[in-house]
Design a protein around this motif. Structure first.
Motif, PDB file in Angstrom:
ATOM      1  N   UNK A   1      39.447  24.679  46.807  1.00  0.00           N
ATOM      2  CA  UNK A   1      40.595  25.047  45.989  1.00  0.00           C
ATOM      3  C   UNK A   1      40.757  24.030  44.866  1.00  0.00           C
ATOM      4  N   UNK A   2      41.405  24.464  43.793  1.00  0.00           N
ATOM      5  CA  UNK A   2      41.605  23.598  42.636  1.00  0.00           C
ATOM      6  C   UNK A   2      42.533  22.440  42.991  1.00  0.00           C
ATOM      7  N   UNK A   3      42.170  21.253  42.551  1.00  0.00           N
ATOM      8  CA  UNK A   3      42.968  20.066  42.858  1.00  0.00           C
ATOM      9  C   UNK A   3      43.796  19.592  41.680  1.00  0.00           C
ATOM     10  N   UNK A   4      43.189  19.513  40.504  1.00  0.00           N
ATOM     11  CA  UNK A   4      43.899  18.966  39.347  1.00  0.00           C
ATOM     12  C   UNK A   4      44.840  20.016  38.768  1.00  0.00           C
ATOM     13  N   UNK A   5      45.885  19.586  38.093  1.00  0.00           N
ATOM     14  CA  UNK A   5      46.817  20.540  37.477  1.00  0.00           C
ATOM     15  C   UNK A   5      46.126  21.474  36.479  1.00  0.00           C
ATOM     16  N   UNK A   6      45.177  20.940  35.722  1.00  0.00           N
ATOM     17  CA  UNK A   6      44.497  21.785  34.739  1.00  0.00           C
ATOM     18  C   UNK A   6      43.637  22.847  35.426  1.00  0.00           C
ATOM     19  N   UNK A   7      43.021  22.480  36.555  1.00  0.00           N
ATOM     20  CA  UNK A   7      42.213  23.454  37.299  1.00  0.00           C
ATOM     21  C   UNK A   7      43.098  24.525  37.924  1.00  0.00           C
ATOM     22  N   UNK A   8      44.296  24.123  38.371  1.00  0.00           N
ATOM     23  CA  UNK A   8      45.230  25.107  38.939  1.00  0.00           C
ATOM     24  C   UNK A   8      45.694  26.078  37.865  1.00  0.00           C
ATOM     25  N   UNK A   9      45.972  25.553  36.680  1.00  0.00           N
ATOM     26  CA  UNK A   9      46.390  26.408  35.573  1.00  0.00           C
ATOM     27  C   UNK A   9      45.252  27.350  35.174  1.00  0.00           C
ATOM     28  N   UNK A  10      44.036  26.829  35.137  1.00  0.00           N
ATOM     29  CA  UNK A  10      42.881  27.666  34.790  1.00  0.00           C
ATOM     30  C   UNK A  10      42.724  28.797  35.801  1.00  0.00           C
ATOM     31  N   UNK A  11      42.938  28.497  37.077  1.00  0.00           N
ATOM     32  CA  UNK A  11      42.826  29.524  38.118  1.00  0.00           C
ATOM     33  C   UNK A  11      43.883  30.605  37.910  1.00  0.00           C
ATOM     34  N   UNK A  12      45.101  30.206  37.531  1.00  0.00           N
ATOM     35  CA  UNK A  12      46.160  31.186  37.268  1.00  0.00           C
ATOM     36  C   UNK A  12      45.811  32.060  36.066  1.00  0.00           C
TER      37      UNK A  12
END
Length: 88
Positions: A1-12
């Motif tokens: 799963x995405x860890x960094x905030x930018x990776x979480x935003x990219x996933x969204x």
């Protein structure tokens, strides 16, 4: 799963884009199915109307990046030749 905030935003963002593209693809396919059904019924007038409605939808999907332009041009060309063959 995405860890960094930018990776979480990219996933969204990917999730939203996927849903939008899926809706566009479905919409185009239903327009193409209407053309196919009109061709199968043998009615050139209704097939022509369905094709005229499907062409802008296909090109809109191309401009949005859902389909490749050559694929859309090929589909339009083949459907157009099949509709013209109904009249002959």
């Amino acid at each position: 799963m995405a860890n960094t905030p930018s990776a979480k935003k990219a996933a969204r963002k990917i999730q939203r884009r996927t849903a939008t593209n899926k809706a566009r693809r479905t919409r185009v396919r239903s327009f193409l199915r209407k053309v196919e059904e009109a061709i199968a019924s043998g009615d050139q007038a209704s097939a022509n109307e369905a094709l005229k409605a499907a062409q802008p939808e296909l090109m809109r999907a191309v401009s949005k990046g859902v389909f490749h332009s050559n694929m859309a041009a090929r589909k339009i060309s083949r459907l157009n030749s099949r509709v013209k063959a109904l009249g002959a």
